[in-house]
Design a protein around this motif. Structure first.
Motif, mmCIF file in Angstrom:
data_model
loop_
_atom_site.group_PDB
_atom_site.id
_atom_site.type_symbol
_atom_site.label_atom_id
_atom_site.label_comp_id
_atom_site.label_asym_id
_atom_site.label_seq_id
_atom_site.Cartn_x
_atom_site.Cartn_y
_atom_site.Cartn_z
ATOM 1 N N UNK A 110 -109.262 -8.182 21.799
ATOM 2 C CA UNK A 110 -109.627 -8.359 23.203
ATOM 3 C C UNK A 110 -108.731 -9.433 23.799
ATOM 4 N N UNK A 111 -108.631 -9.409 25.108
ATOM 5 C CA UNK A 111 -107.882 -10.457 25.799
ATOM 6 C C UNK A 111 -108.607 -11.789 25.606
ATOM 7 N N UNK A 112 -107.882 -12.823 25.232
ATOM 8 C CA UNK A 112 -108.516 -14.129 25.035
ATOM 9 C C UNK A 112 -108.836 -14.789 26.369
ATOM 10 N N UNK A 113 -109.732 -15.734 26.345
ATOM 11 C CA UNK A 113 -110.041 -16.577 27.501
ATOM 12 C C UNK A 113 -109.309 -17.887 27.289
ATOM 13 N N UNK B 231 -88.758 -11.239 21.731
ATOM 14 C CA UNK B 231 -89.948 -10.397 21.596
ATOM 15 C C UNK B 231 -90.644 -10.316 22.949
ATOM 16 N N UNK B 232 -91.561 -9.399 23.109
ATOM 17 C CA UNK B 232 -92.373 -9.314 24.322
ATOM 18 C C UNK B 232 -93.489 -10.337 24.159
ATOM 19 N N UNK B 233 -93.278 -11.532 24.693
ATOM 20 C CA UNK B 233 -94.213 -12.625 24.418
ATOM 21 C C UNK B 233 -94.552 -13.413 25.668
ATOM 22 N N UNK B 234 -95.650 -14.138 25.567
ATOM 23 C CA UNK B 234 -96.112 -15.066 26.596
ATOM 24 C C UNK B 234 -96.237 -16.427 25.930
ATOM 25 N N UNK C 4 -107.596 -21.641 29.520
ATOM 26 C CA UNK C 4 -107.413 -22.445 30.717
ATOM 27 C C UNK C 4 -106.357 -23.506 30.435
ATOM 28 N N UNK C 5 -105.561 -23.828 31.431
ATOM 29 C CA UNK C 5 -104.600 -24.918 31.309
ATOM 30 C C UNK C 5 -103.357 -24.594 30.502
ATOM 31 N N UNK C 6 -103.059 -23.332 30.340
ATOM 32 C CA UNK C 6 -101.867 -22.945 29.592
ATOM 33 C C UNK C 6 -100.668 -22.871 30.546
ATOM 34 N N UNK C 7 -99.506 -22.505 30.027
ATOM 35 C CA UNK C 7 -98.282 -22.436 30.801
ATOM 36 C C UNK C 7 -98.480 -21.599 32.069
ATOM 37 N N UNK C 8 -97.918 -22.091 33.172
ATOM 38 C CA UNK C 8 -98.041 -21.409 34.452
ATOM 39 C C UNK C 8 -97.518 -19.980 34.351
ATOM 40 N N UNK C 9 -98.288 -19.037 34.856
ATOM 41 C CA UNK C 9 -97.913 -17.630 34.852
ATOM 42 C C UNK C 9 -98.382 -16.855 33.642
ATOM 43 N N UNK C 10 -98.860 -17.560 32.606
ATOM 44 C CA UNK C 10 -99.246 -16.857 31.377
ATOM 45 C C UNK C 10 -100.468 -15.968 31.595
ATOM 46 N N UNK C 11 -101.420 -16.410 32.379
ATOM 47 C CA UNK C 11 -102.613 -15.594 32.627
ATOM 48 C C UNK C 11 -102.255 -14.340 33.424
ATOM 49 N N UNK C 12 -101.369 -14.477 34.401
ATOM 50 C CA UNK C 12 -100.950 -13.315 35.194
ATOM 51 C C UNK C 12 -100.249 -12.287 34.314
ATOM 52 N N UNK C 13 -99.398 -12.738 33.404
ATOM 53 C CA UNK C 13 -98.714 -11.815 32.500
ATOM 54 C C UNK C 13 -99.709 -11.124 31.580
ATOM 55 N N UNK D 133 -102.790 -10.482 32.233
ATOM 56 C CA UNK D 133 -103.511 -9.490 33.056
ATOM 57 C C UNK D 133 -102.668 -8.222 33.234
ATOM 58 N N UNK D 134 -101.354 -8.373 33.369
ATOM 59 C CA UNK D 134 -100.484 -7.195 33.431
ATOM 60 C C UNK D 134 -100.553 -6.412 32.129
ATOM 61 N N UNK D 135 -100.537 -7.121 31.016
ATOM 62 C CA UNK D 135 -100.641 -6.463 29.712
ATOM 63 C C UNK D 135 -101.941 -5.686 29.592
ATOM 64 N N UNK D 136 -103.053 -6.304 29.993
ATOM 65 C CA UNK D 136 -104.347 -5.630 29.841
ATOM 66 C C UNK D 136 -104.452 -4.441 30.785
ATOM 67 N N UNK D 137 -103.759 -4.487 31.901
ATOM 68 C CA UNK D 137 -103.726 -3.344 32.801
ATOM 69 C C UNK D 137 -102.993 -2.172 32.149
#
Length: 96
Positions: free
Chosen positions: A72-75, A31-34, A77-86, A88-92
């Motif tokens: 909405x995009x959740x807030x 699936x398209x997942x993070x 911290x401390x999750x898997x590396x790269x998950x926040x960047x992905x 942000x790409x989704x929200x873009x």
């Protein structure tokens, strides 16, 4: 194998949390997942919440399972590396 996408609507983002059962990573890879943690994922799909829930349930046979749609995009911290960047790409891409 993931189910056929069935709504034709805009993409939605769901939070999926599951414990026990078979390899959740393998199912989420289809699936398209993070991956946020070993048991917590964000999934971007045009499947309905019910279809996504039943797909994960059928494929992993988890002990616990939670699937909820985000508006909405959740807030976080401390999750898997790269998950926040992905995310942000989704929200873009206006997924949420």
């Amino acid at each position: 194998m993931p189910p056929a996408e069935d709504t034709g609507d805009d993409l939605a983002v769901y939070v999926v949390a599951a414990t026990g059962g078979d390899d959740l990573d393998a199912v989420m890879a289809g699936l398209d997942s993070i991956a946020l943690t070993e048991t917590l994922y964000l999934v971007r799909t045009d499947l309905t919440q019910s279809r996504l829930y039943h797909h994960v349930k059928r494929e992993t046979d988890p002990t616990t399972l939670f699937v909820g749609r985000l508006d909405r995009a959740p807030k976080f911290k401390g999750m898997t590396e790269g998950s926040l960047a992905t995310l942000r790409d989704w929200t873009a891409d206006d997924a949420i």
